[in-house]
Design a protein around this motif. Structure first.
Motif, short mmCIF file in Angstrom:
data_model
loop_
_atom_site.label_atom_id
_atom_site.label_comp_id
_atom_site.label_asym_id
_atom_site.label_seq_id
_atom_site.Cartn_x
_atom_site.Cartn_y
_atom_site.Cartn_z
N PHE A 78 0.76 -1.55 0.30
CA PHE A 78 -0.47 -0.13 0.30
C PHE A 78 1.00 1.27 -0.29
N PHE A 79 0.10 2.68 -0.77
CA PHE A 79 0.87 3.19 -0.40
C PHE A 79 0.28 4.80 1.08
N LEU A 80 1.47 4.40 1.61
CA LEU A 80 0.37 5.35 3.24
C LEU A 80 2.01 6.04 3.57
N SER A 81 3.65 5.30 3.57
CA SER A 81 4.31 5.42 5.23
C SER A 81 4.87 7.67 4.53
N TYR A 82 4.98 7.62 3.50
CA TYR A 82 5.76 8.54 2.71
C TYR A 82 4.74 9.51 1.98
N MET A 83 3.71 9.85 1.75
CA MET A 83 2.99 10.35 1.35
C MET A 83 2.98 12.01 2.38
N GLN A 84 3.24 12.30 3.91
CA GLN A 84 3.73 13.66 4.41
C GLN A 84 5.01 13.31 3.69
N GLU A 85 6.16 12.87 3.64
CA GLU A 85 6.86 13.36 3.05
C GLU A 85 7.17 14.31 2.37
N ASN A 86 6.56 13.26 1.04
CA ASN A 86 5.90 14.13 -0.45
C ASN A 86 5.72 15.66 -0.05
N ALA A 87 4.54 15.69 0.49
CA ALA A 87 3.45 16.67 1.15
C ALA A 87 4.68 17.66 1.11
N ASP A 88 5.85 17.60 2.42
CA ASP A 88 6.71 18.56 2.72
C ASP A 88 7.64 18.88 1.94
N HIS A 89 8.08 18.10 1.23
CA HIS A 89 9.13 18.41 -0.18
C HIS A 89 8.30 19.19 -1.60
N ARG A 90 6.94 18.53 -1.72
CA ARG A 90 6.45 19.92 -1.96
C ARG A 90 5.89 21.83 -1.74
N GLN A 91 5.81 21.43 0.09
CA GLN A 91 5.95 22.86 0.02
C GLN A 91 7.32 23.67 0.16
N GLN A 92 8.13 22.36 0.25
CA GLN A 92 9.86 22.85 -0.07
C GLN A 92 9.85 23.81 -1.25
N ILE A 93 9.70 22.60 -2.33
CA ILE A 93 9.82 23.00 -3.67
C ILE A 93 9.60 24.72 -3.77
N GLU A 94 7.83 24.60 -3.20
CA GLU A 94 6.94 25.48 -4.01
C GLU A 94 7.92 27.39 -3.57
N GLU A 95 8.11 26.92 -1.97
CA GLU A 95 9.15 28.84 -1.40
C GLU A 95 10.16 28.65 -2.18
N ARG A 96 10.35 27.51 -2.52
CA ARG A 96 12.09 28.09 -3.41
C ARG A 96 11.55 28.54 -4.82
N LEU A 97 10.41 27.76 -5.13
CA LEU A 97 10.48 28.03 -6.56
C LEU A 97 9.71 30.21 -6.13
N ARG A 98 8.65 30.54 -5.55
CA ARG A 98 8.80 31.28 -5.62
C ARG A 98 9.89 32.10 -5.59
#
Length: 699
Positions: free
Chosen positions: A416-436
């Motif tokens: 199942f896809f479970l454990s790293y969903m939050q990790e991906n979300a955190d990583h996505r937030q970091q990329i968004e801030e850096r991109l801005r």
């Protein structure tokens, strides 16, 4: 229904004819009666004036001689005038001088106003006509003559006239009714047959029906022409239906296994998401990959590998439910869509795991292919979806990650896809801030990858965005573009790229160099209400020429509000902008919408180009896309061309333009400036320019 429709038309035609004729006859009768009434009225007035003038002289002399008895004798002798019932003579002082009346008739008292007039006057009062005129002798007023006529005879005449008119009216209506019935048999019945046939064609789409009839003249010509038209439509429809089935089979189904492909899977996914909103049920995606399939394919050949894939697809279909949708994404990768597994996560997870284990067990059994005993196992990833978590690309990515986790844990298992969903979300937030920050600090750059025609001449270039952060590290576009598309950052990026491209175009135009530039437009950016206005503002402010701009749209633009999309594209097309459908073949596009869109080019995705010389499925899809584009009068450009064999295959099948590392890699503005300054645009392919970071898979 047809009979009711036909009878209603016949009745309507009959009523229109009868009612219109009745109205005309009624108006004609009213006009005739009115004319006769006014005619009788005018005749009576003329008679009164003539009679008054006739007796005025004798009556005036009697007044002067003051001989009322003589006047009465004279008046009684003149009372024989038709309809005349009373004569009154008044002297100049208004006193009654003499009068005579018909016996046994009740008469109204003469009007004072009428008999005191100095001019001849008359009035109609109930059943009487009253006439008054002054009596003059030698131009001297000596009295007044007053006449009363009975209107009974005239009224009786008009009543007889009316009765006779009504008789003629009803007799005419009977004749009109019979004539209408006769017209129905000659005109309405053939029209009814035409309408019945048209309704049958409209409701049942049955183009094999024909109208029978032997009518001559215009009706017969209409029937013959209609039958001929339907026959041609039937012929074209059969041909089109056959072609549509063939195209849809290639576009929506996997050629090898017959399973739905990615486009059809996306379509089914949309339907299941809509159903889950109503039922509040969760579903799941199973993403499975065959372990070590490449070894079997390489050692035993593609024929054995293809037969194995067919058998695997059959086994998957044998163990899943009828409501489930199996699909092949390509190679040895399969996806199974499982709808309505349960209202809560625990139940849905258990049901999804149960189906996944059945699939794993069925695929793991031995195979007998070409007299060879083979064993293959699947690694399966599972991701749940519901009305809140339904993005197709995200779900596929998550299921794919879960599948690779299953491979990492030893293969032939379910994860199942479970454990790293939050990790991906955190990583996505970091990329968004850096991109801005990168946008604000001008860390982004526009690179250009040339596009060539069949003769090797550069005919255009695609604008690609690149990001080099503060530490001069190149950021992979695949790591920030998807994140930008989830937010409004993609709109900021889009406007920034378009502005830079237009300014670069103007710079080249001042050097008398013209090159068509392609700009990628994301679905989120295109769906902005003010998108067209923003494009117009950028073009006007930079002075760029819109006819040298090509907007590359992905198939995701077509999934929402297709009518609004078409209208927006037409507005942009009036500016001169052309459109290319990017990554064609990787999404789900309705062929009906494809015909309506003002597209100039179809761009074949590099995922198909990469394996066209080794995968017959990709080769079949590419040739189908090229053939379809020719029928739609569109150009075709293939991206991701990296090998000469791929270029040769595309040229043989009629591809128009090419783009890829075989020719040029994406290059910054200074290098593309040097290329355009040194390269004869009509010259064939020259030495390749190597520049910038190399992300082969994403350009």
């Amino acid at each position: 229904m047809i009979k009711k429709f036909s009878s209603s038309f016949t009745a309507k035609l009959h009523r229109v004819f009868v009612f219109s004729t009745a109205a005309v006859l009624f108006l004609a009768g009213v006009a005739a009666l009115t004319f006769e009434t006014f005619n009788s009225r005018g005749q009576l007035i003329n008679r009164a004036e003539s009679f008054g003038a006739l007796i005025a002289g004798h009556t005036g002399n009697a007044l002067i001689a003051d001989t009322p008895d003589l006047a009465e004798v004279f008046l009684r002798n003149t009372l024989l005038e038709q309809d005349l019932v009373a004569i009154y003579v008044y002297n100049d002082s208004g006193q009654l001088f003499s009068s005579v009346k018909q016996p046994d008739i009740a008469l109204a008292v003469p009007s004072i106003l009428l008999r005191s007039s100095l001019l001849s006057r008359f009035q109609f009062n109930q059943n009487l006509f009253e006439y008054s005129r002054p009596l003059r002798v030698n131009d001297e007023l000596v009295g007044q003559l007053y006449l009363q006529y009975d209107l009974t005879r005239i009224e009786q005449y008009l009543i007889r006239y009316l009765i006779f008119g009504l008789f003629l009216y009803f007799a005419s209506m009977v004749a009109v009714y019979l004539l209408s019935k006769r017209i129905q048999r000659g005109v309405a019945e053939p029209i009814d047959r035409i309408l019945q046939t048209m309704q049958a064609i409209t409701e049942k789409q049955h183009f094999g029906v024909r109208i029978r009839g032997s009518e001559a003249g215009e009706i017969g010509a209409i029937i013959k022409g209609f039958n001929k038209m339907i026959a041609q439509i039937d012929k074209n429809n059969r041909k089109l239906h056959q072609q549509r089935q063939e195209i849809e089979q290639h576009v929506f189904y996997d050629v090898l296994t017959g399973l739905p492909n990615r486009r059809m899977l996306l379509h089914q996914m949309e339907q299941e998401i809509a159903r889950s909103r109503r039922s509040r049920q969760k579903g799941a995606l199973l993403y499975l990959d065959l372990d070590h399939f490449k070894t079997i394919n390489d050692s035993l050949g593609h024929n054995v590998g293809d037969e194995l894939l067919k058998t695997v697809s059959d086994r998957i279909q044998d163990v899943i439910r009828e409501a489930d949708t199996p699909a092949r994404l390509g190679g040895d990768e399969f996806v199974v869509l499982l709808p309505e597994l349960g209202a809560n996560e625990v139940k849905a997870s258990n049901n999804a795991l149960s189906v996944a284990e059945k699939v794993r067990s069925a695929i793991s059994k031995q195979y007998n292919i070409s007299n060879r005993i083979l064993h293959v196992t699947p690694s399966i990833g599972i991701v749940l979806f519901d009305e809140q978590h339904h993005n197709f690309d995200t779900l596929i990515m998550q299921a794919d990650l879960a599948m690779y986790r299953a491979k990492d844990e030893g293969r032939n298992r379910v994860q199942f896809f479970l454990s790293y969903m939050q990790e991906n979300a955190d990583h996505r937030q970091q990329i968004e801030e850096r991109l801005r920050r990168a946008i604000n600090h001008h860390q982004l750059k526009v690179y250009y990858q040339p596009q060539l025609d069949g003769q090797g001449e550069i005919v255009g270039a695609e604008a690609l965005i690149r990001w080099q952060d503060e530490s001069c590290v190149w950021i992979n576009p695949a790591s920030f573009i998807p994140i930008a598309e989830m937010t409004d950052l993609i709109c900021m990026l889009g406007r920034w790229v378009l502005g830079n491209v237009c300014r670069q175009m103007v710079k080249w135009m001042t050097d008398d160099k013209y090159l068509t530039l392609s700009v990628n437009i994301s679905p989120r950016e295109f769906q902005q209400r003010d998108f067209v206005e923003n494009v117009e503002e950028i073009i006007l402010s930079t002075g760029a020429r819109a006819e040298y701009l090509v907007f590359e749209l992905t198939e995701g633009v077509l999934l929402n509000d297709i009518e609004g999309t078409i209208a927006k594209m037409k507005r942009l097309a009036t500016l001169g902008i052309r459109f290319s459908l990017d990554d064609f073949g990787t999404g789900y596009s309705s062929l009906q919408y494809l015909k309506q869109l003002p597209l100039d080019t179809l761009k074949i995705d590099q995922s198909f180009v990469r394996d066209i010389t080794t995968d017959p499925n990709d080769a079949a899809i590419v040739t189908t896309i090229i053939a379809m584009s020719k029928h739609l009068n569109m150009k075709v450009i293939a991206e991701g061309v990296e090998k000469q064999e791929e270029l040769d295959f595309l040229k043989r099948n009629g591809c128009d333009q090419y783009q890829g590392y075989l020719f040029y890699k994406p290059m910054p503005e200074n290098e593309i400036d040097q290329l355009m300054a040194s390269l004869d645009m009509k010259q064939a392919n020259v030495a390749q320019i190597i520049s910038g970071p190399e992300w082969l898979i994403y350009d």
